[in-house]
Design an enzyme around this catalytic site. Structure first.
Site, PDB file in Angstrom:
ATOM      1  N   ASP A  12       0.822  -1.218   0.000  1.00  0.00           N
ATOM      2  CA  ASP A  12       0.000   0.000   0.000  1.00  0.00           C
ATOM      3  C   ASP A  12       0.855   1.267   0.000  1.00  0.00           C
ATOM      4  O   ASP A  12       0.590   2.211  -0.738  1.00  0.00           O
ATOM      5  CB  ASP A  12      -0.913   0.039   1.233  1.00  0.00           C
ATOM      6  CG  ASP A  12      -1.986  -1.044   1.202  1.00  0.00           C
ATOM      7  OD1 ASP A  12      -2.436  -1.406   0.105  1.00  0.00           O
ATOM      8  OD2 ASP A  12      -2.366  -1.521   2.294  1.00  0.00           O
ATOM      9  N   ARG A  92      -1.140   3.879  16.409  1.00  0.00           N
ATOM     10  CA  ARG A  92      -1.405   4.885  15.373  1.00  0.00           C
ATOM     11  C   ARG A  92      -1.283   6.305  15.904  1.00  0.00           C
ATOM     12  O   ARG A  92      -0.961   7.227  15.148  1.00  0.00           O
ATOM     13  CB  ARG A  92      -2.796   4.678  14.759  1.00  0.00           C
ATOM     14  CG  ARG A  92      -2.972   3.355  14.003  1.00  0.00           C
ATOM     15  CD  ARG A  92      -1.778   3.021  13.160  1.00  0.00           C
ATOM     16  NE  ARG A  92      -2.011   1.867  12.296  1.00  0.00           N
ATOM     17  CZ  ARG A  92      -1.042   1.131  11.788  1.00  0.00           C
ATOM     18  NH1 ARG A  92       0.212   1.401  12.070  1.00  0.00           N
ATOM     19  NH2 ARG A  92      -1.323   0.126  10.990  1.00  0.00           N
ATOM     20  N   ASP A 121      -7.598   1.966  10.462  1.00  0.00           N
ATOM     21  CA  ASP A 121      -6.468   2.869  10.642  1.00  0.00           C
ATOM     22  C   ASP A 121      -6.722   4.255  10.060  1.00  0.00           C
ATOM     23  O   ASP A 121      -6.243   5.253  10.585  1.00  0.00           O
ATOM     24  CB  ASP A 121      -5.202   2.243  10.045  1.00  0.00           C
ATOM     25  CG  ASP A 121      -4.731   1.052  10.870  1.00  0.00           C
ATOM     26  OD1 ASP A 121      -4.932   1.087  12.102  1.00  0.00           O
ATOM     27  OD2 ASP A 121      -4.193   0.094  10.304  1.00  0.00           O
ATOM     28  N   SER A 170      -1.731  -9.167   5.122  1.00  0.00           N
ATOM     29  CA  SER A 170      -1.471  -7.803   5.557  1.00  0.00           C
ATOM     30  C   SER A 170      -1.058  -7.903   7.027  1.00  0.00           C
ATOM     31  O   SER A 170      -1.827  -8.370   7.871  1.00  0.00           O
ATOM     32  CB  SER A 170      -2.744  -6.967   5.400  1.00  0.00           C
ATOM     33  OG  SER A 170      -2.587  -5.749   6.094  1.00  0.00           O
TER      34      SER A 170
HETATM   35  N1  ARG Z   1      -8.022  -4.920  13.192  1.00  0.00           N
HETATM   36  C1  ARG Z   1      -6.929  -4.482  13.966  1.00  0.00           C
HETATM   37  C2  ARG Z   1      -7.147  -3.087  14.442  1.00  0.00           C
HETATM   38  O1  ARG Z   1      -7.831  -2.333  13.802  1.00  0.00           O
HETATM   39  C3  ARG Z   1      -5.613  -4.635  13.241  1.00  0.00           C
HETATM   40  C4  ARG Z   1      -5.466  -3.858  11.982  1.00  0.00           C
HETATM   41  C5  ARG Z   1      -4.186  -4.186  11.318  1.00  0.00           C
HETATM   42  N2  ARG Z   1      -3.828  -3.169  10.354  1.00  0.00           N
HETATM   43  C6  ARG Z   1      -3.218  -3.438   9.247  1.00  0.00           C
HETATM   44  N3  ARG Z   1      -2.976  -2.415   8.474  1.00  0.00           N
HETATM   45  N4  ARG Z   1      -2.854  -4.638   8.877  1.00  0.00           N
HETATM   46  O2  ARG Z   1      -6.677  -2.724  15.483  1.00  0.00           O
END
Ligand code: ARG
Length: 394
Positions: A12, A92, A121, A170
């Site tokens: 990405d 984040r 995110d 991912s």
């Molecule tokens: N679902 C989890 C969260 O929102 C993990 C997300 C993982 N992010 C990623 N870009 N692979 O906290």
């Protein structure tokens, strides 16, 4: 235009660099914020940034800050979302703050990230950047161009983007946890393949002999491991290794994302699992039932805010004020036994313990047990009233 891009070196963010350069006419400065991802990942990010011909690549070490200002709060709040220790979500915020710092230093016009429009995110980055730096534009090229993974791979091939043998997953990694999504995991009726796990051993490959770890807390913060004082970052790193070797910390769930999508998520979080479990065990010893019940409600709200991208909503600080107050007595030691993929609290002690052996002991009664009978007479009073009521069928 100058854009600062949050850069991991994955598909990405690689595609985002090229899109920013070509479609947005931007000079790109990539920033990788270290929150405890593996050294190989960090090196790969740096190498790929250079190959992409970015104006500059900047590395920022935010590990200490991440531990002391986010993870410690999350331990005190027993920060779990639908059963998983908040990890990606928590990271984040310090990442977004570092992006803002860099953007101001290099006089950027925009902050960019590689989030898609499906995940969580984007909420965490966008809200934080908008609150902290309203003057900066936010660009999310993948989301704006509505690209899916197949289109991204195709674009990457066309644009000579330096892809290695990309994993079909991912993956997001920081010191507090590792998340694995995508590929075959998208079918929840299929068991995850062993290859997704890096921090934890499968139960059959763990040592036969259980291992007991002792964690010492001061005001809800872990300060010692097996009796030795260790700084937060080292303590978590060591415990990830010890508990992971015993197979502790694998989590598999169907998670409700902010947008409402249900997603199949897999996590590895050995240290987080053990520390939150130990912390809860200590709280049971030192907090009253009233405090414990109320704190659970607070924890739920706290975790939802953090998951939902709202760390900087004033309510989070308000809730932390309550949590901090309860943690004044959360000092003491907890022993946790690790064995074949599970962890279990086996002993706890605290100078602030509310446990009174004299009162509860079977050996010798610390009060006149006959007194209990008169209280019980009133205990079921409302049940009696309801039974007597007109129309009751009981
Ligand atoms: N679902 C989890 C969260 O929102 C993990 C997300 C993982 N992010 C990623 N870009 N692979 O906290």
């Amino acid at each position: 235009m100058r854009a600062v891009l949050s850069f991991s070196g994955g598909l990405d963010t690689l595609v985002a660099v090229r899109l920013l350069q070509e479609k947005y006419n931007a000079e790109v400065i990539t920033v990788t914020v270290d929150v405890g991802q593996s050294p190989e990942t960090l090196k790969m990010a740096e190498r790929r940034a250079r190959q992409m011909g970015v104006l500059r690549h900047i590395y920022v070490d935010a590990r200490r800050e991440f531990v002391e200002e986010y993870i410690f709060h999350s331990i005190r709040a027993n920060g779990l979302y639908e059963g998983y220790p908040l990890s990606t979500a928590l990271s984040r915020y310090p990442i977004a703050l570092k992006l803002v710092d860099v953007a101001r230093k290099v006089k950027a016009d925009a902050i960019a990230h590689g989030c898609t429009g499906k995940g969580n995110d984007q909420f965490r980055f966008d809200t934080t950047i908008a609150i902290k730096a309203p003057e900066l534009k936010i660009i999310a090229p993948i989301r704006e161009m509505n690209l899916d993974r197949v289109q991204e791979l195709e674009y990457a091939r066309r644009k000579d983007i330096p892809l290695g043998p990309e994993k079909p997953y991912s993956i997001d990694e920081n010191i507090w946890g590792r998340s694995i999504e995508g590929g075959v995991l998208e079918d929840p009726s299929k068991t995850p393949p062993q290859e997704i796990y890096v921090w934890t051993r499968p139960p059959e490959k763990t040592p036969a002999k259980p291992r007991v770890v002792e964690i010492g807390f001061e005001n809800g913060i872990p300060k010692t491991l097996d009796g030795r004082r260790v700084r937060g970052l080292d303590l978590i790193t060591k415990l990830n290794k010890i508990a992971g070797d015993h197979g502790v910390g694998r989590i598999e769930l169907i998670e409700d994302r902010i947008l409402g999508l249900k997603a199949r998520e897999n996590y590895e979080a050995p240290a987080a699992t053990v520390l939150i479990q130990a912390h809860m065990a200590l709280e049971q010893l030192v907090l009253t039932k009233q405090e414990l019940v109320f704190k659970q409600l607070v924890e739920q709200r706290w975790s939802d805010l953090v998951y939902n991208g709202l760390w900087f909503d004033p309510l989070r600080e308000d809730l932390d004020a309550f949590i901090d107050c309860t943690q004044k007595r959360v000092t003491g030691n907890v022993k946790v036994e690790l064995s074949r993929g599970s962890s279990r609290v086996v002993a706890r002690s605290s100078p602030y313990s509310l446990y009174d052996k004299k009162l509860v002991s079977f050996e010798k009664f610390g009060f006149d047990q006959r007194e209990a009978a008169s209280i019980i007479k009133f205990h079921g009073l409302q049940g009696k009233l309801a039974k007597r009521r007109k129309g009751s069928d009981g």
